[in-house]
Design a protein around this motif. Sequence first.
Motif, mmCIF file in Angstrom:
data_model
loop_
_atom_site.group_PDB
_atom_site.id
_atom_site.type_symbol
_atom_site.label_atom_id
_atom_site.label_comp_id
_atom_site.label_asym_id
_atom_site.label_seq_id
_atom_site.Cartn_x
_atom_site.Cartn_y
_atom_site.Cartn_z
ATOM 1 N N THR A 51 0.865 -1.186 0.000
ATOM 2 C CA THR A 51 0.000 0.000 0.000
ATOM 3 C C THR A 51 0.895 1.227 0.000
ATOM 4 O OG1 THR A 51 -1.810 -1.065 1.169
ATOM 5 C CG2 THR A 51 -1.669 1.304 1.408
ATOM 6 N N ASP A 127 6.245 5.291 5.730
ATOM 7 C CA ASP A 127 7.314 6.294 5.860
ATOM 8 C C ASP A 127 6.721 7.688 5.927
ATOM 9 O OD1 ASP A 127 9.590 4.641 5.886
ATOM 10 O OD2 ASP A 127 9.302 4.236 3.753
ATOM 11 N N TYR A 180 13.745 -5.571 11.177
ATOM 12 C CA TYR A 180 14.908 -4.969 10.502
ATOM 13 C C TYR A 180 16.217 -5.564 11.010
ATOM 14 C CZ TYR A 180 11.238 -1.777 9.198
ATOM 15 O OH TYR A 180 10.063 -1.266 8.688
ATOM 16 N N ASP A 193 15.329 -1.316 18.738
ATOM 17 C CA ASP A 193 14.409 -1.653 17.654
ATOM 18 C C ASP A 193 13.778 -3.036 17.890
ATOM 19 O OD1 ASP A 193 13.220 -0.682 15.332
ATOM 20 O OD2 ASP A 193 14.586 -1.794 14.030
ATOM 21 N N LYS A 200 5.237 -5.153 19.091
ATOM 22 C CA LYS A 200 4.274 -5.484 18.029
ATOM 23 C C LYS A 200 3.793 -6.931 18.179
ATOM 24 C CE LYS A 200 7.059 -3.759 14.544
ATOM 25 N NZ LYS A 200 7.434 -3.251 13.205
#
Length: 318
Positions: A51, A127, A180, A193, A200
Amino acid sequence: MKVTDYIKKSKGKTLFSFEIVPPVKGQNIQTLYDNIDPLMEFKPPFIDVTTSREEYVYIEKKGGLLERKTTRMRPGTVGICASLQHKYNVDTVPHVLCGGFTKEETEYVLVDCHYLEIDNVMALRGDSMKHEQYFEAASGGNKYASDLVNQISDLNRGKYLHETIESQHPSQFCIGVAGYPEKHLESPSLKTDLQRLKEKVDAGAGYVVTQMFFDNQKYFDFVKMAREIGITVPIIPGIKPVAVKRHLQILPQIFSLDLPETLVKEIEKCSNNKEVRQVGVEWAIAQSKELIAAGVPLVHYYSMGKSSNIKAIAKEVF
Ligand code: FAD
């Protein structure tokens, strides 16, 4: 079927999947089919559909003036998912974004997915817009992917934003999130991170798909660190074959990742992009074979709209 169920059912055999990008507004969906057709022989259990958020476009007006408009240039994610399910009898995974969407709009997208019997969604922050230095959530939108995972998990419990509704038919989305191996570019450290990734997963994510990487050791270390902090869900490696010389600058710049010296040297030796493409394919084949030998559940390929190099890799690997 859920991505996690495909992985359970495969009983250790590595699966193949890939991601496609919706065409720019005004183009034909046939181009997409032409790129997907050659990959279906490798039996992907699902196809991801990205998307894109809104962007500025400039329209030339009389007198040389430019009018700025905000638009989404590649809409149609859910429609494409429905169309692929129907045409190929394959599961699809629409990407759902925080950026540019209110929670209410996200709920509508999820309701559409539920009615279409889409079992998986990939929850991402997205982003910042090109002119923004930092990501800013839409007013009334989710700020981090973990907030979006919470919204989807709520829906799975039958809880809509409009709290008076209590559904007897809740969704059961299996939720994927991004990881990541070389840390997200905005994160102060890989350790921080990874904690965000754990948030999550704790919020309800069932699996992780990684950002592209070109050195498998980065992935193996990442998985080890994730397991050490209690992330137990499948971590699917994402692979992208280098295709043009410009990738040497663009990939590190956009995704904040390292390209191994050997790969850089091989690409620099190439005199045209046909040769670069061949180097990229061979590198991705070697990466895929090593990942499969290490027992990864699935290798996920970033096709960026072109499938010929993914087919060349899959032919050697699956
Ligand atoms: P998040 O998990 O929200 O993390 C973003 C940053 O915020 C990280 O630095 C994280 O460490 C930090 N962070 C997280 N939570 C907190 C908190 N509570 N407090 C402070 N900091 C926090 N982009 C698209 O636009 N469309 C797509 O379809 C798309 N698909 C993708 C698929 C995959 C597999 C991957 C790996 C990326 C994809 N992206 C896509 C890119 C993604 O949107 C960007 O990388 C984005 O910058 C981060 O998204 P995220 O979901 O990882 O964000």
